[in-house]
Write a protein that holds these residues in place. Structure first.
Motif, PDB file in Angstrom:
ATOM      1  N   PRO A  92      20.362  41.098   5.219  1.00  0.00           N
ATOM      2  CA  PRO A  92      20.581  41.229   6.917  1.00  0.00           C
ATOM      3  C   PRO A  92      21.515  39.983   7.063  1.00  0.00           C
ATOM      4  O   PRO A  92      21.105  38.923   6.917  1.00  0.00           O
ATOM      5  N   ALA A  93      22.419  40.196   8.018  1.00  0.00           N
ATOM      6  CA  ALA A  93      23.108  39.110   8.539  1.00  0.00           C
ATOM      7  C   ALA A  93      22.355  38.126   9.340  1.00  0.00           C
ATOM      8  O   ALA A  93      22.677  36.847   9.389  1.00  0.00           O
ATOM      9  N   SER A  94      21.666  38.915  10.081  1.00  0.00           N
ATOM     10  CA  SER A  94      20.856  37.796  10.945  1.00  0.00           C
ATOM     11  C   SER A  94      20.040  36.771  10.297  1.00  0.00           C
ATOM     12  O   SER A  94      19.993  35.543  10.763  1.00  0.00           O
ATOM     13  N   ALA A  95      19.458  37.196   9.103  1.00  0.00           N
ATOM     14  CA  ALA A  95      18.663  36.063   8.482  1.00  0.00           C
ATOM     15  C   ALA A  95      19.602  35.145   7.736  1.00  0.00           C
ATOM     16  O   ALA A  95      19.427  33.971   7.880  1.00  0.00           O
ATOM     17  N   PHE A  96      20.813  35.434   7.454  1.00  0.00           N
ATOM     18  CA  PHE A  96      21.860  34.650   6.909  1.00  0.00           C
ATOM     19  C   PHE A  96      22.313  33.552   8.000  1.00  0.00           C
ATOM     20  O   PHE A  96      22.123  32.567   7.527  1.00  0.00           O
ATOM     21  N   VAL A  97      22.689  33.910   9.007  1.00  0.00           N
ATOM     22  CA  VAL A  97      23.201  33.119   9.975  1.00  0.00           C
ATOM     23  C   VAL A  97      22.023  32.262  10.557  1.00  0.00           C
ATOM     24  O   VAL A  97      22.173  31.035  11.087  1.00  0.00           O
ATOM     25  N   ALA A  98      20.804  32.599  10.530  1.00  0.00           N
ATOM     26  CA  ALA A  98      19.868  31.733  10.733  1.00  0.00           C
ATOM     27  C   ALA A  98      19.500  30.346   9.928  1.00  0.00           C
ATOM     28  O   ALA A  98      18.861  29.478  10.224  1.00  0.00           O
ATOM     29  N   ARG A  99      19.893  30.440   8.574  1.00  0.00           N
ATOM     30  CA  ARG A  99      19.719  29.665   7.685  1.00  0.00           C
ATOM     31  C   ARG A  99      21.042  28.892   7.221  1.00  0.00           C
ATOM     32  O   ARG A  99      21.095  27.915   6.615  1.00  0.00           O
ATOM     33  N   SER A 143      31.840  32.050  12.184  1.00  0.00           N
ATOM     34  CA  SER A 143      31.651  33.565  12.384  1.00  0.00           C
ATOM     35  C   SER A 143      31.092  33.608  13.960  1.00  0.00           C
ATOM     36  O   SER A 143      30.412  32.830  14.166  1.00  0.00           O
ATOM     37  N   VAL A 144      31.832  34.677  14.523  1.00  0.00           N
ATOM     38  CA  VAL A 144      31.190  34.856  15.822  1.00  0.00           C
ATOM     39  C   VAL A 144      29.806  35.397  16.022  1.00  0.00           C
ATOM     40  O   VAL A 144      29.030  35.108  16.833  1.00  0.00           O
ATOM     41  N   VAL A 196      29.699  36.355   6.856  1.00  0.00           N
ATOM     42  CA  VAL A 196      28.373  36.841   6.936  1.00  0.00           C
ATOM     43  C   VAL A 196      27.831  37.953   5.963  1.00  0.00           C
ATOM     44  O   VAL A 196      26.597  38.361   5.838  1.00  0.00           O
ATOM     45  N   GLY A 197      28.864  38.131   5.160  1.00  0.00           N
ATOM     46  CA  GLY A 197      28.736  39.285   4.278  1.00  0.00           C
ATOM     47  C   GLY A 197      28.151  39.374   2.783  1.00  0.00           C
ATOM     48  O   GLY A 197      27.448  40.125   2.413  1.00  0.00           O
ATOM     49  N   GLN A 198      28.008  37.771   2.563  1.00  0.00           N
ATOM     50  CA  GLN A 198      27.240  37.487   1.462  1.00  0.00           C
ATOM     51  C   GLN A 198      27.747  38.245  -0.002  1.00  0.00           C
ATOM     52  O   GLN A 198      29.000  38.391  -0.006  1.00  0.00           O
ATOM     53  N   THR A 199      26.669  38.779  -0.509  1.00  0.00           N
ATOM     54  CA  THR A 199      27.217  39.379  -1.900  1.00  0.00           C
ATOM     55  C   THR A 199      28.319  40.449  -1.781  1.00  0.00           C
ATOM     56  O   THR A 199      29.216  40.484  -2.591  1.00  0.00           O
TER      57      THR A 199
END
Length: 482
Positions: free
Chosen positions: A46-53, A61-62, A116-119
């Motif tokens: 989840p992108a939401s977990a990524f932007v939180a950390r 990223s917007v 925010v797309g990670q892997t």
């Protein structure tokens, strides 16, 4: 105006901008269809977990402002609309400042997704699209002639793309130096296409010619990009031909198409217009002072940032596909520095049996693009990109590439997670989820002509063992019998 721009490249700019807009359109569409299962709220990462950390400065990223599936969808579909409009010529139908803003918004939207797309967004075509899209912001529209500085920066990008890939090959696998890599590559590449089986069965001397032509296209032709015309255009055409060969032989997302688009920007209008019977360029107005200043500022920035990738090219410890800044500007590129000699595939299966025994019936999940059923002919996917299928190829090489998303994939199958299941081609458990799932590792080999004619099978596969033994959600089953 003469020192700043060159009207002779109006056609190259036109082809480049339209082609880039089409690539953007395909890229945004692929994200629109897959983001919920990959980086959405119920996705695998989840992108939401990524932007939180992760701080904004490390991944601009917007979505640092707000991150939800609805907002992700809004940004993605805005990108779809903008890229479609640019492909249709909207950038030339509006004033210069508005055209710049359209390209800027398209670039910012896609960069926000990549960051925010990670892997799933960690591959070279993502950075290449971000870097190419940034240059397009400053290329102007039909109101002004193409700026020379941006045209040269596009050539510098194409040069790094080709030479970086060529050098990583020479410095990497010895099969590139003895011209034998194509004995294996068509069979072991991440996502074979419908013609890959036929390419694999070409005579070995032809494979050696393929490898030699690759070296010419990546290590010699790029230097001619900086030569006077028509030598530069000739080099660009040669690169386009080699890229079309790669497009025919496999699926590499929009990487090869974007290389073609970059090469189109090199084409001089004079000879090309005469060959195609096109009209001469119309009269361009003088560029505004603010536009000249904007282009020069961007050029200074990109030249300064070029130090790191230029140093990387001449380094004995060359790295490939790295970004030296979070905006993915002036990156380093490279592909297939090593070639696998064998192809491995993960096959995911499930069962609705409450207990596992000798009579357990396992049903196979089919993916949309990667090899599974041996009778399923590889599909033409590119320039569309199937991110889960691509990552499964890496996971088969090493379990290190499977963390942390692969265990979450199995859990999603056990839960019949609809968002994740949209990434799968065929779900054999449409009504109720399976009680157990497992992953098995196979070696795949292309069949020979006689096998294809006799059985209709494109692949042979040999079971190597369990990749992940049977797993279940807690409390859903009884213990398996041993």
């Amino acid at each position: 105006m003469e020192w700043f721009s060159d009207a002779d490249y109006w056609l190259g700019r036109l082809l480049f901008q339209r082609g880039l807009a089409v690539v953007y359109f395909v890229a945004f569409l692929s994200v629109a269809a897959q983001f919920r299962g990959l980086i959405g709220e119920r996705g695998l990462l989840p992108a939401s977990a990524f932007v939180a950390r992760v701080r904004f400065v490390n991944a601009p990223s917007v979505f640092h402002l707000h991150c939800s599936d609805r907002f992700l969808a809004a940004v993605i579909w805005t990108g779809v609309a903008l890229s479609a409009a640019l492909a249709a010529g909207a950038g030339d139908a509006v004033p210069l400042w508005a055209s710049i803003l359209m390209w800027l918004a398209t670039w910012a939207a896609y960069l926000s997704i990549v960051n925010v797309g990670q892997t799933w967004f960690a591959y070279m075509w993502e950075s290449l699209l971000a870097e190419t899209g940034f240059l397009a912001i400053f290329l102007g529209n039909a109101d002004v002639a193409p700026p020379i500085l941006v045209l040269w920066l596009l050539r510098w990008l194409l040069f790094r793309l080709e030479v970086g890939a060529g050098l990583i090959k020479l410095r990497g696998d010895s099969c590139w130096r003895d011209l034998t890599c194509l004995y294996y590559h068509h069979e072991t590449q991440p996502m074979p296409g419908p013609l890959s089986w036929f390419f694999h069965h070409l005579p070995k001397p032809v494979h050696r010619v393929e490898a030699a032509a690759n070296h010419l296209a990546q290590l010699l032709a790029p230097f001619a990009l900086f030569a006077p015309q028509p030598a530069a255009s000739a080099a660009a055409v040669f690169m386009i031909v080699t890229q079309l060969w790669l497009i025919a032989s496999g699926n590499f997302a929009w990487l090869n198409w974007l290389a073609v688009v970059l090469a189109l920007s090199v084409l001089g209008t004079g000879a090309t217009s005469r060959t195609l019977g096109l009209p001469a360029a119309h009269h361009f107005s003088s560029p505004p002072t603010w536009y000249e200043g904007l282009v020069m500022a961007a050029a200074v920035l990109l030249v300064a940032l070029s130090y790191w990738p230029a140093r990387n090219l001449v380094s004995r410890r060359q790295i490939m596909n790295a970004s030296f800044n979070p905006l993915h500007l002036v990156n380093t590129y490279g592909a297939f520095g090593s070639i696998g000699r064998a192809r491995y595939e993960i096959v995911v299966e499930g069962t609705d049996d409450r207990e596992i025994g000798a009579t357990t019936v396992w049903k196979e999940y089919a993916f949309k693009g990667k090899p599974g059923d041996v009778r399923y002919r590889p599909s033409q996917i590119a320039p569309y990109h199937l991110r889960l299928d691509w990552q499964m190829w890496f996971a088969a090489i090493s379990p290190a590439y499977a963390e942390p998303w692969f265990p979450r994939l199995l859990a999603a199958l056990l839960d019949n997670n609809t968002e994740v299941l949209r990434l799968i081609g065929t779900n054999p458990f449409r009504e109720d989820p399976p009680t157990y799932v497992r992953a098995r590792l196979y070696r795949y080999r292309f069949t020979e002509w006689r096998d294809l004619r006799a059985t209709g099978a494109w692949w042979h596969r040999t079971l190597l063992g369990d990749y992940v033994p049977p797993v279940a959600l807690p409390g859903r089953t009884t213990a398996p019998r041993h």
